[in-house]
Design an enzyme around this catalytic site. Structure first.
Site, PDB file in Angstrom:
ATOM      1  N   HIS A  66       0.813  -1.215   0.000  1.00 28.73           N
ATOM      2  CA  HIS A  66       0.000   0.000   0.000  1.00 28.73           C
ATOM      3  C   HIS A  66       0.848   1.267   0.000  1.00 28.73           C
ATOM      4  CE1 HIS A  66      -3.960  -2.086   1.429  1.00 28.73           C
ATOM      5  NE2 HIS A  66      -3.447  -2.610   0.332  1.00 28.73           N
ATOM      6  N   TYR A 111      -3.193   4.349  -3.083  1.00 32.24           N
ATOM      7  CA  TYR A 111      -2.977   4.604  -1.655  1.00 32.24           C
ATOM      8  C   TYR A 111      -2.053   5.797  -1.423  1.00 32.24           C
ATOM      9  CZ  TYR A 111      -5.323   0.266  -0.459  1.00 32.24           C
ATOM     10  OH  TYR A 111      -6.271  -0.721  -0.302  1.00 32.24           O
TER      11      TYR A 111
END
Length: 421
Positions: A194, A244
């Site tokens: 992420h 992200y």
């Protein structure tokens, strides 16, 4: 071959089942066990899973159980897809950080730390029971936060590989934009779970032509819109960040948005109610269209590819996974868990060499790796001071007043899941 899915009552599971059924030549499963403590959900999901196998003429047996030891006994691989505390805990992860003006999200920032604290002890208990039942079994972790959870598993000597669907999503999108097969696309994917960037898009393999400049010339507007970032950001970076990264690159804007709309957890909870109602229909024998909105796109294909490579040497020889650094990124510790292309086979996952990383990305990776060190320490040993240090170190927090308040909020909202609290 026996596979076990811990968290098999998840509404995600039919996506996984569909992949197992369609790709049975790649991963020939004789027995698939769905394990979940939630008996009611488990039976609904298990019934649909069996109907999907029947519709697609898969000869494998699907069983359901709430007994973890029974589920993992004799398993060749165990796939973890847990959500400790369910959507109710996720709702908290996504809301109380906003009170301090910090992003509320289930995998990063304060909410991500809360999820790690709830999850790591449970996962390590499961892994130890897997090891006792079958020391040669592979553990494939899809449980967030994947980087921290995978590091916890590897640190304890478990045969584990972490998996995320961000890379396979980019692979499919880029292939469609270029008009080629997804198997022709090899990503220079680098970072932490992420927290990744696509620094190259190659045709045919690791040494193939880098067509990322062409992608950014021809499709920047579409890519930027998908990431919800200004085109100018991609023009300046010359790489494609994962979505992200918007939490970092547009933090305050994201906080303002999150304060004005229902949480993602609330949306997902409503979606899950509808999905479970659909799963209860005995006539349904395929994954419903609504499942595509649940998230986890291409999750099943990535999971099948990884399991096949680990168990029988089939599947793609190069896959994006979460594994130990071991010098791949020299500015990070060897035992850091990174998300990169790796050579994957029966022996496990070995990261491919990575060329020079721009300090803009290396610096953020190093800071988040330091946070993950502290987060894992807090998850393993507990204590308010450890939680405070992890929060203070996170680049989305970084101020002592915020860290103090968020520490109190985290403990208050998660006390039932924290043995030390």
């Amino acid at each position: 071959m026996k596979l076990t899915v811990v968290g098999g009552g998840s509404t995600y599971t039919p996506e996984l089942i569909d992949g197992f059924a369609r790709l049975r030549d790649t991963l020939p499963i004789e027995e698939l066990v769905l394990m979940d403590p939630a008996q009611d959900r488990l039976e609904l999901v298990g019934g649909l899973a069996r109907r999907i196998f029947t519709r697609q003429a898969h000869n494998g047996t699907i069983t359901t159980t709430t007994d973890l030891d029974k589920a993992v006994d004799g398993a060749d691989a165990v796939l973890l897809q847990l959500r400790v505390g369910g959507q109710a805990a996720r709702e908290q992860d996504e809301t109380w950080p906003l009170e301090c003006g910090c992003v509320g999200q289930e995998t990063t920032g304060a909410g991500g730390l809360a999820k790690a604290l709830r999850t790591v002890p449970i996962v390590l208990d499961i892994a130890e029971r897997v090891r006792r039942a079958n020391p040669t079994a592979w553990i494939i972790d899809f449980t967030n936060p994947v980087g921290i959870v995978t590091r916890a598993l590897l640190q304890e000597g478990h045969k584990a590989v972490g998996l995320c669907n961000v890379a396979i999503g980019f692979q499919r999108k880029f292939a469609a934009m270029l008009g080629v097969s997804a198997s022709d696309i090899h990503l220079d994917h680098v970072g932490l779970n992420h927290l990744t960037w696509e620094t190259g898009v190659r045709l045919g393999g690791p040494e193939g032509e880098n067509v990322l400049p062409k992608l950014l010339t021809d499709h920047t507007d579409a890519i930027a819109a998908d990431l919800r970032l200004p085109r100018a950001v991609l023009d300046r970076l010359g790489v494609v960040p994962s979505y992200y990264l918007r939490y970092y690159y547009a933090h305050d804007e994201v906080v303002r948005e999150l304060r004005t709309k229902p949480s993602r957890a609330a949306e997902v909870a409503e979606m899950e109610r509808k999905l479970l109602a659909l799963y209860a229909d005995p006539a349904l024998d395929e994954k419903p269209e609504l499942l595509a909105k649940r998230g986890g796109a291409y999750y099943s294909e990535a999971a099948v590819d990884l399991a096949a490579a680990l168990l029988n040497g089939a599947g793609s020889p190069y896959q994006v996974v979460n594994a130990h650094n071991y010098g791949t990124l020299p500015f990070l510790p060897d035992d850091a868990v990174i998300e990169v292309q790796a050579a994957v086979g029966r022996q496990g996952a070995t990261p491919l060499p990575v060329s020079h990383i721009d300090p803009l990305y290396a610096g953020l990776m190093a800071q988040v790796t330091a946070y993950e060190d502290l987060a894992l320490d807090a998850a393993l040993h507990g204590g308010r001071t450890r939680v405070f240090k992890a929060l203070l170190s996170h680049p989305l927090i970084g101020q002592y007043e915020y860290a103090e308040r968020l520490t109190d909020e985290l403990i208050a909202h998660n006390r039932e899941h924290l043995a030390w609290a």
